[in-house]
Design an enzyme around this catalytic site. Structure first.
Site, PDB file in Angstrom:
ATOM      1  N   HIS A  15     -16.294 -15.676 -18.132  1.00 11.06           N
ATOM      2  CA  HIS A  15     -15.591 -16.846 -18.644  1.00 11.06           C
ATOM      3  C   HIS A  15     -16.595 -17.903 -19.077  1.00 11.06           C
ATOM      4  O   HIS A  15     -17.647 -18.069 -18.450  1.00 11.06           O
ATOM      5  CB  HIS A  15     -14.647 -17.416 -17.584  1.00 11.06           C
ATOM      6  CG  HIS A  15     -13.679 -16.409 -17.053  1.00 11.06           C
ATOM      7  ND1 HIS A  15     -12.856 -15.676 -17.879  1.00 11.06           N
ATOM      8  CD2 HIS A  15     -13.433 -15.979 -15.777  1.00 11.06           C
ATOM      9  CE1 HIS A  15     -12.125 -14.859 -17.138  1.00 11.06           C
ATOM     10  NE2 HIS A  15     -12.455 -15.018 -15.881  1.00 11.06           N
ATOM     11  N   GLU A  37     -12.585 -19.697 -11.493  1.00 10.28           N
ATOM     12  CA  GLU A  37     -11.403 -19.202 -10.787  1.00 10.28           C
ATOM     13  C   GLU A  37     -11.745 -18.828  -9.341  1.00 10.28           C
ATOM     14  O   GLU A  37     -12.913 -18.625  -8.988  1.00 10.28           O
ATOM     15  CB  GLU A  37     -10.804 -18.004 -11.521  1.00 10.28           C
ATOM     16  CG  GLU A  37     -11.729 -16.809 -11.659  1.00 10.28           C
ATOM     17  CD  GLU A  37     -11.211 -15.776 -12.652  1.00 10.28           C
ATOM     18  OE1 GLU A  37     -10.567 -16.164 -13.655  1.00 10.28           O
ATOM     19  OE2 GLU A  37     -11.470 -14.580 -12.427  1.00 10.28           O
ATOM     20  N   HIS A  44     -17.828 -10.098 -13.965  1.00 14.18           N
ATOM     21  CA  HIS A  44     -16.997  -9.593 -12.869  1.00 14.18           C
ATOM     22  C   HIS A  44     -15.907  -8.683 -13.402  1.00 14.18           C
ATOM     23  O   HIS A  44     -15.599  -8.679 -14.601  1.00 14.18           O
ATOM     24  CB  HIS A  44     -16.366 -10.746 -12.079  1.00 14.18           C
ATOM     25  CG  HIS A  44     -15.424 -11.603 -12.876  1.00 14.18           C
ATOM     26  ND1 HIS A  44     -15.870 -12.515 -13.822  1.00 14.18           N
ATOM     27  CD2 HIS A  44     -14.068 -11.687 -12.895  1.00 14.18           C
ATOM     28  CE1 HIS A  44     -14.823 -13.128 -14.365  1.00 14.18           C
ATOM     29  NE2 HIS A  44     -13.717 -12.635 -13.819  1.00 14.18           N
ATOM     30  N   ARG A 103     -14.626 -10.323 -23.048  1.00 13.80           N
ATOM     31  CA  ARG A 103     -14.666  -8.966 -22.494  1.00 13.80           C
ATOM     32  C   ARG A 103     -15.855  -8.180 -23.033  1.00 13.80           C
ATOM     33  O   ARG A 103     -16.141  -8.214 -24.230  1.00 13.80           O
ATOM     34  CB  ARG A 103     -13.359  -8.233 -22.819  1.00 13.80           C
ATOM     35  CG  ARG A 103     -12.126  -8.940 -22.282  1.00 13.80           C
ATOM     36  CD  ARG A 103     -10.835  -8.232 -22.679  1.00 13.80           C
ATOM     37  NE  ARG A 103      -9.679  -9.005 -22.248  1.00 13.80           N
ATOM     38  CZ  ARG A 103      -9.113  -9.969 -22.998  1.00 13.80           C
ATOM     39  NH1 ARG A 103      -9.603 -10.236 -24.200  1.00 13.80           N
ATOM     40  NH2 ARG A 103      -8.080 -10.637 -22.539  1.00 13.80           N
TER      41      ARG A 103
END
Length: 410
Positions: A110, A145, A275, A294
């Site tokens: 991210h 997150e 991740h 991605r």
């Protein structure tokens, strides 16, 4: 009494991604599984998938009304509170989810806030529709997150130390892993990790499916022999090779930290951390964003060039967050960002508890039956049910027997 109530019920928005479990979320919210995957349930106001509201006191099967975003927009100063409006504008800063991977999610990263704002503006200026397959930035926000495990939860997150990555690659005996090992031995640093990752992901150098399959087979043989320096990562490689045969992301997994969260444990994923979530069931809270870059292990849009720029190649262990107990029944997981925090409340049926709160809050019941009271309104939350609390109100009073989480803004 304000025309905008301080407490309303909210119903999450389903996200039916292919990697999702068919039954975990339906069972949590009391619906009958239909056989299709339900990967996530979003409790938030992000425009990609907004929760919907209805007044407290209406039957559980009553129709919902406006979206949570519409509810907030009706009176932002009340629903968000003046402090949050001043810092974030007239929008909910976080997104609360249930996430239920039955298969691995994509290998992803991210962006930080500066990159998200700049690249979103560039894609907007280029006229790329926000729903376009080739679009990488759906909004101008970062996406740190945190996951709070409800079951055993498996993931890979962050790069291993180069020394440890060399140990994992050594002895596999494939042409590809020998090359990667030699690269890291020459440069056992973040620069060496970058060289290896670029070799695996760039179009002009990425290994072919046969090379990836050879690495997966070597990991399987090593695991079976009992000689693996990291049995967990060899098992992960086997899982990923079965789900995404020939994908170079399978080999990247050898460089990453395997993570197992047990129920009640939490992990924070900062911007730039590579991740992939592999399996389990968890509550996830993040800045309100859907920006996912991605690198592989997916049929969705892959943006290798952007991933390689956004990645943090410095080795780091997974960031586990321990709760801080603020009362006998309330523990708070403080993430190292200003967008969100997560409280977990466990009630034994005796007495009431006050749940501290500073901003707009979403309460989600995980177990049992819990009565929620604030602003002269009450509602009962059963497993899988949620409520939104306005940001201009104080602590919530709860009672009953069960467990709930509360998302809040620090």
């Amino acid at each position: 009494m304000s025309a905008v109530p301080g407490l309303v019920r909210v119903e999450g928005a389903e996200r039916r991604y292919a990697w999702g479990s068919a039954d975990l979320i339906p069972e949590m919210i009391g619906t009958t599984p239909d056989g299709g995957p339900v990967a996530e349930l979003w409790f938030g106001a992000h425009p990609e998938a907004q929760a919907r509201t209805r007044p407290c006191g209406t039957p559980d099967d009553a129709a919902t009304g406006r979206t949570l975003g519409e509810h907030i927009a009706a009176d932002p100063s009340r629903t968000l509170g003046p402090d949050v409006v001043g810092r974030y504008g007239e929008q909910l800063p976080y997104l609360l989810k249930l996430v239920a991977p039955a298969r691995a999610l994509s290998l992803q990263v991210h962006p930080d806030l500066e990159r998200a704002r700049r690249r979103y503006a560039e894609e907007e200026a280029a006229g790329i529709p926000r729903g376009d397959f080739a679009r990488s930035y759906r909004d101008p926000n970062h996406k740190p997150e945190m996951v709070y495990a409800l079951t055993r939860f498996e993931a890979v997150c962050g790069f291993r130390a180069p020394r440890r990555a060399i140990e994992v690659l050594a002895g596999l005996g494939t042409t590809l892993t020998t090359e990667l090992e030699e690269t890291l031995r020459r440069a056992p640093s973040a620069d060496g990790v970058r060289d290896v990752v670029e070799r695996l992901l760039r179009d002009e150098t990425r290994p072919g499916p046969d090379e990836v399959d050879a690495v997966a087979s070597a990991c399987a043989r090593r695991l079976a022999s009992g000689s693996s320096p990291s049995p967990r990562v060899d098992r992960i490689v086997g899982q990923l090779a079965g789900e995404h045969p020939g994908d170079p992301g399978v080999v990247v997994a050898l460089l990453l930290n395997p993570v197992t969260l047990h129920p009640g444990e939490a992990m924070f994923v900062p911007a730039g951390a590579v991740h992939a979530y592999l399996s389990g069931f968890a509550v996830e809270i993040m800045a309100s964003s859907d920006n996912v870059l991605r690198a592989g292990l997916t049929t969705k849009h892959v943006d290798v060039a952007e991933v390689l720029e956004a990645l943090d190649y410095v080795a780091a262990p997974p960031v586990r967050i321990a709760p801080e107990t603020v009362s006998g029944s309330v523990g708070v997981y403080y993430a190292p960002v200003d967008d969100f925090e997560l409280a977990v409340v466990t009630l034994d049926g005796e007495g009431r508890a006050l749940v501290p709160g500073r901003g707009p809050r979403i309460l989600l019941a995980l177990e049992g039956e819990i009565d929620v009271a604030i602003d002269g309104r009450t509602t009962t939350l059963r497993r899988g049910q949620a409520a939104f609390v306005a940001g201009d109100l104080g602590p919530v009073s709860v009672s009953g027997a069960g467990r709930l989480v509360q998302a809040d803004v620090p």
